[in-house]
Design an enzyme around this catalytic site. Structure first.
Site, PDB file in Angstrom:
ATOM      1  N   LEU C 235       0.741  -1.034  -0.036  1.00  0.00           N
ATOM      2  CA  LEU C 235       0.095   0.129  -0.163  1.00  0.00           C
ATOM      3  C   LEU C 235       0.989   1.341  -0.065  1.00  0.00           C
ATOM      4  CD1 LEU C 235      -2.873   1.303   0.365  1.00  0.00           C
ATOM      5  CD2 LEU C 235      -2.633   1.183   2.843  1.00  0.00           C
ATOM      6  N   ASP C 236       0.652   2.250  -0.953  1.00  0.00           N
ATOM      7  CA  ASP C 236       1.190   3.638  -0.950  1.00  0.00           C
ATOM      8  C   ASP C 236       2.764   3.268  -1.254  1.00  0.00           C
ATOM      9  OD1 ASP C 236      -1.096   4.671  -0.697  1.00  0.00           O
ATOM     10  OD2 ASP C 236      -0.704   5.390   1.288  1.00  0.00           O
TER      11      ASP C 236
END
Lengths: 291, 291, 291, 291
Positions: C235-236
């Site tokens: 994520l990210d």
């Protein structure tokens, strides 16, 4: 000078004072705010030359029941500041300024302002959009904003300007030219009597006259910019409120430069409008002080 | 276009080709590099109009024993590119360009270049600094760079220009005007025969003529900038290599603007010089292609 | 890397090739384009290490009747590039990519993309917007774009993700998360099988976790930023496509920082989407090459 | 917050006041300046929450024979501000602060400060540079600044820190770490008793720990930055004074990123130092107010 988004504020007054610098001015003003049981929230002061220069102050203060007290406060300020021969203005920050937008076919600056307003980021009301074309009519009304069409009528602008003035006078506190491509006459500005903010493209160096993006491309500029300023009788020469630039390169066509410039224009105009709406901009000769 | 610092590179050739766009050019060139056992490290190509426009290519390739092979490679390129009537240039990236700096009293651009060179960030040698004042002499020599003083001699520049030309001709590959405040004559540029890079302040809008910072202050500009360009017979109107700006505000005096401008100037000039030294800049009419 | 607005182009092919660098690759490819009577419009090539590194090339070429020839050209490329074990992709620039947008309640990134698309600045079609709230429904449809509401359903995302997948699969070429506040499962990404682009706020230093703007305010940061990246299982943490920042100061509240951040987010996401749509972005490990 | 270069100013006092916000504070202070025949040149005031928040004010005023009057003025301020339990500081702007610089081998931040000082752009004196290496010795002395070599001595820093403290204590008003690569102990900071300003690289997102540029390269960041902050017991976590970024791309190696970062570092540190020297920075918890 801040990009902060300031919603209309209940019981907050904004006092702008400017004129010849004199000893004791700040004390006089802040002492007065203290006497009326106001509490200073922010204060910006600038003097361009402490020995005989010009003085500028913006002070935001909280005061209970401000709106009821305003007429009395204004009377007090007349007495207080008369000896100093200063210009001043006291506004109630809970009352948004009324902003009219004039537009032509280009929609980028117009929609940006409508959009920021809807997001609650511009402390204004928008009583009307006036355009000399109709292509933006549906968009404008979808924001719940009245749209008026005043077509241009060639070289003699008097009828069109008269129609616009009839719509504006008494109904608005300032006017934004959002890529409005008609030159306003001096007479129009005189009769209108409220500030007018414009946006135009800018380059280093300047390309004055027709087809500026084409000429910027031919010169191979590496930056394109935009300038927002108050409109004066000198077209595009009024006091600058805000400027910015974006980087470009040789792969971009003149049309690309123009498209890229549109994004700079809408950002620069939005900031200028916000600062004006928040009473952050003081005009001084052909300059602005932006607090 | 990169700020990457590229030290002189052993066995790396840089081929610049530009001229009328024609089918097969890229294939012809890359095929040739393949035939000479070169390996392409980077290639930038741009065509301003695929139908009859101009073609620009910069290719850096690795080839063993490049320096020994160069004369032969150049002969091959004559044959290869003759049918296309292209301009081309093949350089050995292990041989730094020889850069002369011309300066007056201001030292900010001069010292920035000397400093970046000492840090190994400019792929050049600096055979000389020539100034029409002596205030920078000690600083220049502390960098191990020869300093020559050629005083200005009033309206008739011929003797001073002749003295400068005698120092420069044959000894340098390009010249940088690091805030050199004398206007060069067209005759000087013709005789010099190598590129000359200049730096000057820039504003949106432009303030042409005397005291630009004072006038920028009076207009209340919010950005000040600098432009670096090749010098042509049209003073300050040659092809732009690089530009940048810095933000200013009403609290800054004209002197403050000038001081702030100095930092933009030194950064912009340094980037322009580095890109020129790395053969990244191709002149095309009054534009530049910066790869 | 350009902000140029490139409309879908008739008879223009875009070939992306990347893989292990090998001598003769550029020649092979440009020679092939020459043989098929193509004319190279632009070519960018980069090698991260000429001795055994990775090779990246993007070439746009004009070829008459491209669309009819595409199947044959792709077969030729299989044969041509097989010996080099390169990854490649040939697209017809006259066929816009199909972009779906996923959104939650925040509208700034969503409307910016719809708006730029309407202005002809994004070479995509937008077959659908999917949101887990309905507040943007009317706005989306006013752009003539289909709107689908797939509400979130708590911790078990499987039903919602299945519904979204059913809408997307086969209908879109890439997906943009325009402040879509649901975390996508790895399974979703696997099944979706097309690139997903995300936007998130960024700071120097980072503030990971909850209430980042509040913590940025507490730390007194002077810049706030945004990062657009491809979504991966981390994520990210996927490959960054574009980043930018805006200046802030102590007078801005955490809410002001967030509002200011919204403008950076919409600009950064728009540029990332445009470059992806123009096949300018090549993924390489956890980096991107942006031509 | 201005980049203006302010030389030490004769007969100009700078009063900083901060603490719990209370009605009448601005009036009290400006009234006092009026009573002592001072004339306010500039005044910045900020309140982070008018209802029970913190109050910050910086006022610069002109007063004849300031230096003779200072002891008396300071006594008056004790009486004036005691009821408000405010922190305050009154300085004579004609007396530059004494700044020590601590450096290691990297010279870019060190030389930038020495250079700006020589150009008259930093209102400080530089009584000494202390380094744990000797490579910058000759350069420092060429600026007429004393150089002291205090070598690092491994894990036990006590002897080296004691030697540095002996040089600094009583001789300097603040200390700048110009890429000084030794971690200072809490005990050192306590004994030193004056502010310490540091500069370090910054990224969005952050890369904490070893080899940050290498990891930034691997992640493909598009911006690199620098942060200048006051040093506290929490390494690199003190109140931020200034930040900035520069754009980078995939063609730059980790070494290129580091070289580019050096230019951001020197600009950011110089601005932070100037603002501190001009008493523009007020610390408040882990934030700064920069006027």
């Amino acid at each position: 000078m801040s990009d902060a988004t300031v919603a209309p504020l209940l019981d907050h007054g904004c006092l702008i004072v400017h004129g010849p610098d004199q000893p004791g001015l700040v004390a006089t003003i802040s002492d007065w705010i203290s006497r009326i049981d106001g509490n200073i929230v922010s204060l910006d002061q600038y003097s361009d030359n402490p020995a005989g220069g010009a003085f500028f102050q913006r002070v935001v203060f909280h005061k209970s029941d401000l709106s009821a007290a305003l007429p009395d406060l204004r009377e007090q300020l007349v007495d207080l500041l008369e000896p100093y021969t200063m210009q001043w203005q006291l506004t109630d920050r809970s009352i948004p300024k009324r902003m009219a937008i004039l537009a032509s076919t280009a929609d980028h600056c117009l929609l940006e302002l409508l959009w920021r307003h809807r997001r609650g980021e511009l402390p204004v009301t928008i009583p009307m959009v006036i355009a000399n074309h109709t292509n933006t009519e549906e968009d404008v009304r979808s924001f719940g904003v009245p749209f008026f069409h005043v077509p241009s009528q060639g070289a003699d602008k008097s009828a069109a300007e008269a129609a616009i003035l009839e719509l504006l006078i008494g109904n608005v506190d300032f006017v934004v030219l959002a890529r409005y491509m008609q030159i306003l006459t001096d007479g129009f500005l005189d009769k209108l009597g409220v500030p007018v903010i414009n946006i135009h493209h800018s380059f280093l160096p300047a390309f004055i006259g027709a087809a500026p993006y084409k000429r910027a491309k031919e010169r191979g500029v590496k930056l394109i910019g935009a300038t927002s300023h108050y409109v004066t009788a000198d077209l595009d020469e009024g006091p600058i409120i805000e400027q910015d630039v974006a980087r470009v390169d040789h792969r971009m066509s003149a049309a690309d430069l123009q498209a890229r410039g549109a994004y700079v224009e809408r950002a620069v105009l939005s900031r200028a409008v916000q600062w004006h709406a928040e009473d952050r901009v003081i005009r001084h000769g052909n300059q602005t002080i932006v607090f």
